[in-house]
Design an enzyme around this catalytic site. Structure first.
Site, mmCIF file in Angstrom:
data_model
loop_
_atom_site.group_PDB
_atom_site.id
_atom_site.type_symbol
_atom_site.label_atom_id
_atom_site.label_comp_id
_atom_site.label_asym_id
_atom_site.label_seq_id
_atom_site.Cartn_x
_atom_site.Cartn_y
_atom_site.Cartn_z
ATOM 1 N N ILE A 98 38.935 55.739 29.045
ATOM 2 C CA ILE A 98 37.599 55.336 29.491
ATOM 3 C C ILE A 98 36.812 56.583 29.888
ATOM 4 C CG2 ILE A 98 36.275 53.980 31.153
ATOM 5 C CD1 ILE A 98 38.763 52.267 31.588
ATOM 6 N N ASP B 116 49.203 55.542 42.922
ATOM 7 C CA ASP B 116 48.547 56.021 41.696
ATOM 8 C C ASP B 116 47.047 55.743 41.737
ATOM 9 O OD1 ASP B 116 48.808 56.683 38.564
ATOM 10 O OD2 ASP B 116 47.597 54.881 38.780
ATOM 11 N N LYS C 1 43.582 58.388 41.834
ATOM 12 C CA LYS C 1 42.413 58.278 40.961
ATOM 13 C C LYS C 1 41.135 58.032 41.764
ATOM 14 C CE LYS C 1 45.350 56.471 37.282
ATOM 15 N NZ LYS C 1 45.801 55.262 36.552
#
Length: 433
Positions: A140, A205, A209
């Site tokens: 993305i 995780d 991000k």
């Protein structure tokens, strides 16, 4: 002196899922690269642990090496593409490459979340590029728009689903009534979850991000360790059934909001209205919704992991750096993280809440619970009662609240758990409208 028509040499660190994808993508699209860049791009050296290991990708095996210095200190290597993952030794390799004036492209979310500002400053001092589009959202394109296309906006907030493993698990639990342990096992069998899934299912995780996204969006340094994290392991099939009755789905959301000079950043499972765009993001897909003062809300949606989606982002960064080199352009220097803001504690959060509790099935229980909530200025929006323990005389209550403050809700949970009529506080979830 190298010819201006000579290839731009790439040193690839790692030849696993992502590194193999990068090598395949550059080979597959090799004929189009000279047209888009102006010079050919050649993978000149690949660092691996075991050069003798069989590989699925076809390439000249003579370029394999187990010696990092043969990549990082080779003056003919122009771009270092780091696809190893993990904090170490990747961080040391990136530092070494930048110190040598080499440009770096990385997919490493942990390194960029923990050390991004320091590495960006180092790259700027050495006149090198440091691009990391693949570190968030896989294929993305989101970091480029944040730092370029949306640069004219004051970013108000980010809401995202940015972990494919947890989104797959939650989709299975929602659509098929699967319990967490079974959904996790299936994700591991399909290769979506690691043998040790902690980083995914506990929100770590997604926290890495979100730290990257929030830092870029708000031009500040948001440390991953300061982000409030909650995972999905306490969710049960009952939570999904009750959420559906209330008109919601459950997602692991990553949220960063500008709160008038401070930043709110959190990762946790939440009830999302079933007609919201993020509610429709299922399976291993990711989505990032950005709200700006000029553009309002825009949604970036696609595959957030895997060999080729992540390779797509890395190759895009490699081509951008190569184009700059081919045209003699310096590294772009407009990416600044110079805004000083504080991070809001989760205790200051104001939102709606979902509380699931197992209670004795007798008159007056709800009144006792409502009294505790009322004393803390927490208003009840709805109540669902289910008879779940016919043999032991217990029932399950699901209470949703109007907007309340986190610290008050947490205090209420402690007081509710102390009631003789409350056998268990099953779950607490936030509601994101």
């Amino acid at each position: 002196m190298r010819s201006p028509d000579s290839p731009i040499n790439v040193g690839l660190l790692g030849l696993g899922v992502v590194g193999g994808g990068v090598l395949s993508a550059l080979s597959r699209n090799g004929s189009t690269v000279p047209r888009s860049v102006g010079r050919p791009i050649r993978v000149a050296r690949i660092l691996v642990r075991d050069p003798d290991k069989p590989r699925d990708v076809e390439f000249d095996r003579q370029i394999l090496t187990a010696d990092a210095a043969s990549v990082l200190k080779d003056p003919s290597i122009d771009i270092v593409a780091e696809a190893m993952g993990g904090e170490y030794p990747a961080l040391d390799y990136i530092r070494t490459a930048l110190e040598a004036g080499k440009s770096v492209v990385t997919a490493n979310k942990e390194v960029m979340a923990k050390h991004g500002p320091e590495l960006l400053e180092l790259a700027a001092r050495r006149g090198a590029h440091l691009l990391f589009e693949a570190s968030v959202g896989g294929g993305i394109p989101i970091l480029g728009p944040l730092t370029r296309s949306l640069r004219g906006n004051e970013i108000r907030g980010i809401r995202a689903i940015i972990n494919g493993t947890t989104n797959y698990i939650l989709t299975k639990m929602s659509h098929e009534g699967t319990e967490f342990a079974d959904a996790l096992r299936e994700a591991q069998e399909l290769g979506y979850a690691e043998a040790d899934p902690t980083n995914d299912v506990e929100g770590i995780d997604a926290g890495y991000k979100l730290a990257i996204l929030a830092s870029l969006a708000f031009h500040t340094r948001v440390a991953a360790e300061d982000i409030h994290l909650e995972g999905i392991s306490r969710l049960t099939g009952r939570d999904f059934r009750y959420a559906r009755e209330l008109g919601y789905v459950i997602k692991l959301v990553a949220i960063a909001t500008d709160r008038d000079g401070s930043v709110e950043a959190r990762v946790h499972p939440a009830l999302v209205p079933e007609d919201a765009p993020l509610a429709k993001v299922d399976g291993v897909l990711n989505a990032v919704e950005v709200e700006g003062d000029l553009v309002d809300r825009v949604l970036f949606h696609g595959r957030g992991a895997g060999s080729m989606p992540t390779a797509s982002a890395m190759v895009g960064d490699i081509l951008e750096v190569a184009w700059s080199m081919a045209n003699g352009l310096p590294a772009a220097g407009f990416l600044t993280l110079d805004r000083e803001v504080s991070l809001c504690p989760i205790s200051d959060l104001v939102t709606r809440y979902y509380i699931r509790a197992t209670v004795l099935d007798r008159a007056g229980v709800l009144a006792q619970m409502a009294s505790i909530l009322g004393n803390l200025q927490i208003s009840i929006a709805s109540v669902i009662q289910k008879e779940v323990g016919l043999n032991d005389g217990t029932a399950e209550l699901v209470i949703t609240t109007y907007h309340s403050r986190e610290r008050d809700v947490q205090q209420a949970l402690r007081e509710l758990a102390g009631l003789d009529v409350v056998k268990e506080i099953g779950n607490l979830l936030r509601v994101e409208e």
